[in-house]
Scaffold this motif. Structure first.
Motif, PDB file in Angstrom:
ATOM      1  N   GLY A  46     -67.182   2.390  29.182  1.00  0.00           N
ATOM      2  CA  GLY A  46     -67.283   2.133  30.614  1.00  0.00           C
ATOM      3  C   GLY A  46     -66.157   2.778  31.410  1.00  0.00           C
ATOM      4  O   GLY A  46     -65.743   2.253  32.452  1.00  0.00           O
ATOM      5  N   VAL A  47     -65.634   3.917  30.917  1.00  0.00           N
ATOM      6  CA  VAL A  47     -64.536   4.593  31.606  1.00  0.00           C
ATOM      7  C   VAL A  47     -64.934   6.029  31.927  1.00  0.00           C
ATOM      8  O   VAL A  47     -65.919   6.547  31.402  1.00  0.00           O
ATOM      9  CB  VAL A  47     -63.245   4.596  30.745  1.00  0.00           C
ATOM     10  CG1 VAL A  47     -62.750   3.183  30.508  1.00  0.00           C
ATOM     11  CG2 VAL A  47     -63.474   5.308  29.404  1.00  0.00           C
ATOM     12  N   SER A  48     -64.149   6.665  32.779  1.00  0.00           N
ATOM     13  CA  SER A  48     -64.420   8.045  33.170  1.00  0.00           C
ATOM     14  C   SER A  48     -63.960   9.015  32.083  1.00  0.00           C
ATOM     15  O   SER A  48     -62.764   9.062  31.762  1.00  0.00           O
ATOM     16  CB  SER A  48     -63.690   8.364  34.478  1.00  0.00           C
ATOM     17  OG  SER A  48     -63.649   9.757  34.703  1.00  0.00           O
ATOM     18  N   PRO A  49     -64.873   9.799  31.513  1.00  0.00           N
ATOM     19  CA  PRO A  49     -64.469  10.790  30.499  1.00  0.00           C
ATOM     20  C   PRO A  49     -63.465  11.799  31.038  1.00  0.00           C
ATOM     21  O   PRO A  49     -62.514  12.166  30.349  1.00  0.00           O
ATOM     22  CB  PRO A  49     -65.794  11.462  30.120  1.00  0.00           C
ATOM     23  CG  PRO A  49     -66.845  10.476  30.463  1.00  0.00           C
ATOM     24  CD  PRO A  49     -66.334   9.764  31.676  1.00  0.00           C
ATOM     25  N   LEU A  50     -63.665  12.234  32.294  1.00  0.00           N
ATOM     26  CA  LEU A  50     -62.764  13.216  32.882  1.00  0.00           C
ATOM     27  C   LEU A  50     -61.350  12.653  32.997  1.00  0.00           C
ATOM     28  O   LEU A  50     -60.363  13.337  32.691  1.00  0.00           O
ATOM     29  CB  LEU A  50     -63.279  13.633  34.261  1.00  0.00           C
ATOM     30  CG  LEU A  50     -62.487  14.739  34.972  1.00  0.00           C
ATOM     31  CD1 LEU A  50     -62.505  16.020  34.153  1.00  0.00           C
ATOM     32  CD2 LEU A  50     -63.055  14.989  36.370  1.00  0.00           C
ATOM     33  N   ARG A  51     -61.251  11.405  33.404  1.00  0.00           N
ATOM     34  CA  ARG A  51     -59.941  10.767  33.529  1.00  0.00           C
ATOM     35  C   ARG A  51     -59.272  10.629  32.165  1.00  0.00           C
ATOM     36  O   ARG A  51     -58.063  10.816  32.025  1.00  0.00           O
ATOM     37  CB  ARG A  51     -60.112   9.398  34.191  1.00  0.00           C
ATOM     38  CG  ARG A  51     -58.842   8.806  34.770  1.00  0.00           C
ATOM     39  CD  ARG A  51     -59.143   7.536  35.547  1.00  0.00           C
ATOM     40  NE  ARG A  51     -59.994   7.818  36.692  1.00  0.00           N
ATOM     41  CZ  ARG A  51     -60.611   6.871  37.404  1.00  0.00           C
ATOM     42  NH1 ARG A  51     -60.495   5.601  37.052  1.00  0.00           N
ATOM     43  NH2 ARG A  51     -61.354   7.191  38.440  1.00  0.00           N
TER      44      ARG A  51
ATOM     45  N   ALA B 224     -55.837  12.389  30.697  1.00  0.00           N
ATOM     46  CA  ALA B 224     -54.737  11.560  30.181  1.00  0.00           C
ATOM     47  C   ALA B 224     -54.219  12.062  28.836  1.00  0.00           C
ATOM     48  O   ALA B 224     -53.031  11.948  28.541  1.00  0.00           O
ATOM     49  CB  ALA B 224     -55.190  10.103  30.063  1.00  0.00           C
ATOM     50  N   VAL B 225     -55.118  12.610  28.013  1.00  0.00           N
ATOM     51  CA  VAL B 225     -54.715  13.031  26.662  1.00  0.00           C
ATOM     52  C   VAL B 225     -54.628  14.550  26.527  1.00  0.00           C
ATOM     53  O   VAL B 225     -54.571  15.072  25.425  1.00  0.00           O
ATOM     54  CB  VAL B 225     -55.675  12.461  25.587  1.00  0.00           C
ATOM     55  CG1 VAL B 225     -55.667  10.944  25.607  1.00  0.00           C
ATOM     56  CG2 VAL B 225     -57.099  12.997  25.764  1.00  0.00           C
ATOM     57  N   SER B 226     -54.597  15.264  27.652  1.00  0.00           N
ATOM     58  CA  SER B 226     -54.616  16.733  27.597  1.00  0.00           C
ATOM     59  C   SER B 226     -53.411  17.301  26.852  1.00  0.00           C
ATOM     60  O   SER B 226     -53.529  18.305  26.145  1.00  0.00           O
ATOM     61  CB  SER B 226     -54.684  17.313  29.013  1.00  0.00           C
ATOM     62  OG  SER B 226     -53.615  16.828  29.807  1.00  0.00           O
ATOM     63  N   ALA B 227     -52.235  16.669  26.992  1.00  0.00           N
ATOM     64  CA  ALA B 227     -51.053  17.172  26.282  1.00  0.00           C
ATOM     65  C   ALA B 227     -51.255  17.072  24.771  1.00  0.00           C
ATOM     66  O   ALA B 227     -50.881  17.981  24.016  1.00  0.00           O
ATOM     67  CB  ALA B 227     -49.806  16.392  26.701  1.00  0.00           C
ATOM     68  N   ALA B 228     -51.856  15.987  24.315  1.00  0.00           N
ATOM     69  CA  ALA B 228     -52.126  15.816  22.880  1.00  0.00           C
ATOM     70  C   ALA B 228     -53.168  16.825  22.411  1.00  0.00           C
ATOM     71  O   ALA B 228     -53.061  17.384  21.306  1.00  0.00           O
ATOM     72  CB  ALA B 228     -52.602  14.393  22.600  1.00  0.00           C
ATOM     73  N   GLN B 229     -54.184  17.080  23.228  1.00  0.00           N
ATOM     74  CA  GLN B 229     -55.217  18.045  22.861  1.00  0.00           C
ATOM     75  C   GLN B 229     -54.637  19.452  22.695  1.00  0.00           C
ATOM     76  O   GLN B 229     -54.955  20.159  21.730  1.00  0.00           O
ATOM     77  CB  GLN B 229     -56.322  18.056  23.927  1.00  0.00           C
ATOM     78  CG  GLN B 229     -57.154  16.784  23.957  1.00  0.00           C
ATOM     79  CD  GLN B 229     -58.092  16.738  25.153  1.00  0.00           C
ATOM     80  OE1 GLN B 229     -57.823  17.345  26.188  1.00  0.00           O
ATOM     81  NE2 GLN B 229     -59.193  16.014  25.021  1.00  0.00           N
ATOM     82  N   LEU B 230     -53.786  19.850  23.623  1.00  0.00           N
ATOM     83  CA  LEU B 230     -53.191  21.186  23.547  1.00  0.00           C
ATOM     84  C   LEU B 230     -52.212  21.293  22.376  1.00  0.00           C
ATOM     85  O   LEU B 230     -52.126  22.343  21.729  1.00  0.00           O
ATOM     86  CB  LEU B 230     -52.473  21.503  24.868  1.00  0.00           C
ATOM     87  CG  LEU B 230     -53.404  21.717  26.070  1.00  0.00           C
ATOM     88  CD1 LEU B 230     -52.606  21.726  27.369  1.00  0.00           C
ATOM     89  CD2 LEU B 230     -54.190  23.016  25.925  1.00  0.00           C
TER      90      LEU B 230
ATOM     91  N   VAL C 265     -52.008   8.044  24.863  1.00  0.00           N
ATOM     92  CA  VAL C 265     -52.956   6.935  24.925  1.00  0.00           C
ATOM     93  C   VAL C 265     -52.298   5.684  25.513  1.00  0.00           C
ATOM     94  O   VAL C 265     -52.913   4.953  26.299  1.00  0.00           O
ATOM     95  CB  VAL C 265     -53.537   6.644  23.525  1.00  0.00           C
ATOM     96  CG1 VAL C 265     -54.263   5.312  23.497  1.00  0.00           C
ATOM     97  CG2 VAL C 265     -54.491   7.754  23.113  1.00  0.00           C
ATOM     98  N   GLU C 266     -51.043   5.447  25.158  1.00  0.00           N
ATOM     99  CA  GLU C 266     -50.365   4.253  25.666  1.00  0.00           C
ATOM    100  C   GLU C 266     -49.868   4.439  27.102  1.00  0.00           C
ATOM    101  O   GLU C 266     -50.108   3.591  27.968  1.00  0.00           O
ATOM    102  CB  GLU C 266     -49.199   3.875  24.750  1.00  0.00           C
ATOM    103  CG  GLU C 266     -49.660   3.358  23.385  1.00  0.00           C
ATOM    104  CD  GLU C 266     -48.495   2.930  22.504  1.00  0.00           C
ATOM    105  OE1 GLU C 266     -47.417   2.629  23.046  1.00  0.00           O
ATOM    106  OE2 GLU C 266     -48.671   2.900  21.271  1.00  0.00           O
ATOM    107  N   LYS C 267     -49.176   5.551  27.376  1.00  0.00           N
ATOM    108  CA  LYS C 267     -48.565   5.740  28.694  1.00  0.00           C
ATOM    109  C   LYS C 267     -49.556   6.191  29.756  1.00  0.00           C
ATOM    110  O   LYS C 267     -49.506   5.744  30.897  1.00  0.00           O
ATOM    111  CB  LYS C 267     -47.417   6.747  28.590  1.00  0.00           C
ATOM    112  CG  LYS C 267     -46.192   6.218  27.852  1.00  0.00           C
ATOM    113  CD  LYS C 267     -45.041   7.193  27.965  1.00  0.00           C
ATOM    114  CE  LYS C 267     -43.782   6.626  27.309  1.00  0.00           C
ATOM    115  NZ  LYS C 267     -42.632   7.580  27.416  1.00  0.00           N
ATOM    116  N   ASN C 268     -50.440   7.120  29.386  1.00  0.00           N
ATOM    117  CA  ASN C 268     -51.353   7.694  30.383  1.00  0.00           C
ATOM    118  C   ASN C 268     -52.683   6.959  30.483  1.00  0.00           C
ATOM    119  O   ASN C 268     -53.235   6.818  31.579  1.00  0.00           O
ATOM    120  CB  ASN C 268     -51.622   9.170  30.069  1.00  0.00           C
ATOM    121  CG  ASN C 268     -50.362  10.001  30.066  1.00  0.00           C
ATOM    122  OD1 ASN C 268     -49.346   9.611  30.616  1.00  0.00           O
ATOM    123  ND2 ASN C 268     -50.408  11.163  29.433  1.00  0.00           N
TER     124      ASN C 268
END
Length: 424
Positions: free
Chosen positions: A259-264, A268-274, A293-296
């Motif tokens: 129930g959350v926004s995938p884009l958001r 939030a996890v873009s730094a981990a993905q890169l 995941v915790e902070k963002n």
């Protein structure tokens, strides 16, 4: 705007882009004052990877122990464990289905002419056969034996995360069952260790753009772009399958289960993905994934400390997908048509082996060797994919850690946690 004032994920993205550019310009031979650029890239990249790997064992141990101790009651632990396991099995199965569908549709191994000549099959066949000759379906049993290490210190030093996680789960569970003074002392010790590891992670992350730049530049300098030309169809097939899972399957799960926004969430996890893309290691990326995941995203440490370390070891969506595509691609290249029953065996083996594959670069090649042996395909077929494996490894690792982070959010929402992925 100063580069240092940019958000971390933009700094990492710039590092990645400059890495590709400089890697192409320098290659493996270019040097300055007798020192090759490739050696410099390799040195800096190794430093960054070592710094990340240095964090993994103490971070996993401390986070799991305080996470399990925080959950406390066995019924709550059992509920969280079942949800986590259910999510990981479901997403891995969906990834495999996507991979099988795409590879059967495109059939990248079906080519005109002599496939061995086109793909350069004979290049490393002898060395590969010798290297993987001792890998067979019996190795799957070893995956489960590694869950209970004979020496937990040796398991930690050898990078056997499955055994370390199992020990930490037991330690955290029984920490809550000892007398109060000892329980508080133990909990405070591991909580202090966890807080220290987070601080060190913050320090290491300040150098992430430089580390990503060096790792990507080294890879591009070594492989260039020429290696991808004869394998373009296979490369496209894997990228398409990974993209469908990354951009369709996981966002749908986030939207309808979480129930959350995938884009958001992806923001939030873009730094981990890169970071995952540049390191090609789920384990090395774990500290950054937990921080994002915790902070963002706003997931509690109680949930993330259980779901993410476990996911970095057992939840390998991209790896399971890749294994299936590679095995069917090799079969197609040899002119072997796999029936539905054989493909189901491949699915089962891909799901099983992906659980025990170490979260390190190229570890899935061993799992692929196990599957090839089990279905009777020549082991030398692995030589077909080596030219493009490194770049695809970077992509599937990104899918792996994204699935982990999605699981943390979905499970946290199911546990009734508030403030997840709300606008800052």
């Amino acid at each position: 705007m100063s580069i240092m004032k940019l958000k971390l994920h933009w700094q990492i993205l710039l590092g990645l882009a400059f890495g590709v550019l400089l890697g192409l310009l320098t290659g493996e031979e270019a040097a300055l004052f007798g020192v090759s650029f490739h050696a410099v890239f390799s040195f800096i990249g190794a430093l960054f990877l070592n710094a990340l790997k240095m964090l993994v064992v103490p971070l996993i141990v401390s986070s799991i122990i305080i996470g399990i101790a925080g959950i406390g009651q066995s019924d709550a632990l059992g509920r969280l464990g079942l949800k986590t396991l259910g999510y990981y099995v479901m997403t891995s199965f969906l990834a495999v289905v996507v991979g099988l569908s795409v590879v059967n549709l495109i059939q990248p191994g079906v080519v005109e002419g002599n496939a061995a000549e086109i793909f350069g099959l004979e290049a490393d066949s002898g060395a590969l056969t010798e290297r993987f000759a001792d890998k067979d379906s019996g190795d799957i049993v070893e995956i489960f034996l590694r869950m209970i290490p004979t020496n937990v210190v040796e398991a930690a030093s050898a990078g056997q995360m499955l055994g370390l996680i199992f020990f930490s789960l037991l330690y955290g569970f029984f920490l809550t069952r000892i007398e109060t003074p000892y329980r508080e002392a133990q909990f405070n010790f591991f909580n202090g260790m966890f807080q220290i590891m987070i601080q060190i992670t913050d320090l290491v992350m300040k150098f992430a753009p430089i580390g990503v730049f060096a790792l990507v530049a080294k890879t591009v300098a070594s492989t260039g772009l020429e290696a991808f030309i004869p394998m373009a169809k296979f490369f496209f097939t894997v990228v398409l399958a990974l993209s469908l899972h990354f951009f369709v399957t996981l966002p749908l799960l986030l939207r309808f289960l979480g129930g959350v926004s995938p884009l958001r969430h992806y923001r939030a996890v873009s730094a981990a993905q890169l970071t995952a893309f540049s390191t090609a290691s789920s384990s090395a990326t774990l500290p950054i994934t937990m921080e994002c995941v915790e902070k963002n995203a706003g997931v509690s440490n109680r949930t993330s400390s259980f779901v993410l370390p476990l996911g970095a070891t057992v939840n390998m969506d991209g790896t399971a997908l890749y294994e299936c595509v590679v095995v069917l691609f090799i079969a197609q290249a040899y002119g072997i048509e796999m029936g539905l029953a054989t493909q189901l065996v491949v699915v089962l083996l891909a799901l099983t082996t992906s659980i025990g594959v170490a979260g390190i670069p190229a570890a899935s090649l061993v799992a692929i060797a196990i599957i090839l042996s089990a279905v009777g395909l020549p082991l030398e077929g692995i030589g077909l994919v080596l030219a493009v494996d490194r770049l695809l490894d970077m992509m599937r690792t990104t899918v792996n850690i994204t699935s982990d982070s999605c699981g943390a959010v979905i499970i946290a929402k199911s546990e009734g946690e508030q403030g997840i992925l709300e606008e800052q």
